[in-house]
Design a protein around this motif. Structure first.
Motif, PDB file in Angstrom:
ATOM      1  N   TYR A  79     119.484  44.253 -32.196  1.00  0.00           N
ATOM      2  CA  TYR A  79     119.968  44.810 -30.932  1.00  0.00           C
ATOM      3  C   TYR A  79     119.913  46.323 -31.018  1.00  0.00           C
ATOM      4  N   THR A  80     119.568  46.930 -29.896  1.00  0.00           N
ATOM      5  CA  THR A  80     119.343  48.371 -29.869  1.00  0.00           C
ATOM      6  C   THR A  80     120.158  49.049 -28.773  1.00  0.00           C
ATOM      7  N   THR A  81     120.228  50.348 -28.897  1.00  0.00           N
ATOM      8  CA  THR A  81     120.803  51.202 -27.862  1.00  0.00           C
ATOM      9  C   THR A  81     120.011  52.503 -27.875  1.00  0.00           C
ATOM     10  N   THR A  82     120.319  53.382 -26.960  1.00  0.00           N
ATOM     11  CA  THR A  82     119.624  54.664 -26.894  1.00  0.00           C
ATOM     12  C   THR A  82     120.565  55.786 -27.303  1.00  0.00           C
ATOM     13  N   PRO A  83     120.024  56.931 -27.689  1.00  0.00           N
ATOM     14  CA  PRO A  83     120.867  58.054 -28.099  1.00  0.00           C
ATOM     15  C   PRO A  83     121.775  58.558 -26.972  1.00  0.00           C
ATOM     16  N   THR A  84     121.364  58.377 -25.720  1.00  0.00           N
ATOM     17  CA  THR A  84     122.150  58.893 -24.595  1.00  0.00           C
ATOM     18  C   THR A  84     123.207  57.916 -24.086  1.00  0.00           C
ATOM     19  N   GLU A  85     123.148  56.678 -24.568  1.00  0.00           N
ATOM     20  CA  GLU A  85     124.133  55.683 -24.143  1.00  0.00           C
ATOM     21  C   GLU A  85     125.524  56.127 -24.590  1.00  0.00           C
TER      22      GLU A  85
ATOM     23  N   HIS B  37     129.933  51.750 -24.114  1.00  0.00           N
ATOM     24  CA  HIS B  37     128.942  50.744 -23.757  1.00  0.00           C
ATOM     25  C   HIS B  37     128.301  50.146 -25.012  1.00  0.00           C
ATOM     26  N   ALA B  38     128.000  50.977 -25.985  1.00  0.00           N
ATOM     27  CA  ALA B  38     127.425  50.491 -27.236  1.00  0.00           C
ATOM     28  C   ALA B  38     128.405  49.562 -27.955  1.00  0.00           C
ATOM     29  N   ALA B  39     129.673  49.927 -27.947  1.00  0.00           N
ATOM     30  CA  ALA B  39     130.696  49.073 -28.567  1.00  0.00           C
ATOM     31  C   ALA B  39     130.771  47.734 -27.847  1.00  0.00           C
ATOM     32  N   ARG B  40     130.633  47.768 -26.547  1.00  0.00           N
ATOM     33  CA  ARG B  40     130.654  46.536 -25.759  1.00  0.00           C
ATOM     34  C   ARG B  40     129.454  45.651 -26.104  1.00  0.00           C
ATOM     35  N   LEU B  41     128.304  46.263 -26.330  1.00  0.00           N
ATOM     36  CA  LEU B  41     127.126  45.501 -26.759  1.00  0.00           C
ATOM     37  C   LEU B  41     127.379  44.824 -28.101  1.00  0.00           C
ATOM     38  N   MET B  42     127.999  45.547 -29.016  1.00  0.00           N
ATOM     39  CA  MET B  42     128.325  44.970 -30.320  1.00  0.00           C
ATOM     40  C   MET B  42     129.229  43.752 -30.154  1.00  0.00           C
ATOM     41  N   LEU B  43     130.218  43.880 -29.289  1.00  0.00           N
ATOM     42  CA  LEU B  43     131.120  42.765 -29.025  1.00  0.00           C
ATOM     43  C   LEU B  43     130.361  41.593 -28.405  1.00  0.00           C
ATOM     44  N   ASP B  44     129.572  41.867 -27.388  1.00  0.00           N
ATOM     45  CA  ASP B  44     128.830  40.812 -26.695  1.00  0.00           C
ATOM     46  C   ASP B  44     127.866  40.080 -27.618  1.00  0.00           C
ATOM     47  N   TYR B  45     127.197  40.821 -28.505  1.00  0.00           N
ATOM     48  CA  TYR B  45     126.208  40.227 -29.396  1.00  0.00           C
ATOM     49  C   TYR B  45     126.789  39.821 -30.755  1.00  0.00           C
ATOM     50  N   ASN B  46     128.075  40.115 -30.964  1.00  0.00           N
ATOM     51  CA  ASN B  46     128.758  39.783 -32.215  1.00  0.00           C
ATOM     52  C   ASN B  46     128.027  40.378 -33.424  1.00  0.00           C
TER      53      ASN B  46
END
Length: 140
Positions: free
Chosen positions: A12-18, A22-31
């Motif tokens: 799973y990825t994110t961007t430097p500007t995110e 939101h990135a923490a939420r992605l971590m939660l969603d994707y476990n």
């Protein structure tokens, strides 16, 4: 055995500007406990871990709704080619003092993530196999 044989291929990825929240939420969603930070062209530029969020954002009283991932991510990103032997990857982890390596192909495109846990899992499986071989041996 090569890194490509045991690395995690679903990354799973994110961007430097995110923003960090939101990135923490992605971590939660994707476990997951980490996200590879990629530029628009797909090149990995950093790694964001849950520890980065705790230590570099929360503990420093940064606003996760305003702070971009680039401000707290771990850089430089440590990469390894898919065909790198696992032993060499472990030495690279040690030299770089990291627990995760971003796995890339010959074109430097993200193809996986190798964690120390992946290596430990392999060692556990190999140890079990060796144990079975020893148990099935007939004493002479």
């Amino acid at each position: 055995m090569s890194v490509g044989r045991i690395c995690t291929r679903v990354v799973y990825t994110t961007t430097p500007t995110e923003k960090v929240r939101h990135a923490a939420r992605l971590m939660l969603d994707y476990n997951v406990g980490s996200l590879v930070v990629v530029e628009l062209g797909g090149a990995a530029t950093g790694l964001l871990t849950d520890r980065d969020i705790a230590i570099r954002c929360v503990a420093e009283n940064l606003d996760p709704d305003m702070t971009p991932v680039s401000k707290i991510m771990t850089t430089p990103v440590t990469t390894v080619l898919e065909d790198t032997p696992i032993e060499q990857a472990i030495r690279k982890m040690e030299a770089s003092q990291v627990r995760r390596l971003v796995v890339v192909d010959q074109s430097d495109r993200l193809t996986g993530l190798l964690s120390l846990d992946d290596v430990l899992e392999l060692l556990g499986e190999e140890s079990e196999t060796i144990g079975r071989v020893v148990q099935t041996q007939v004493p002479v």
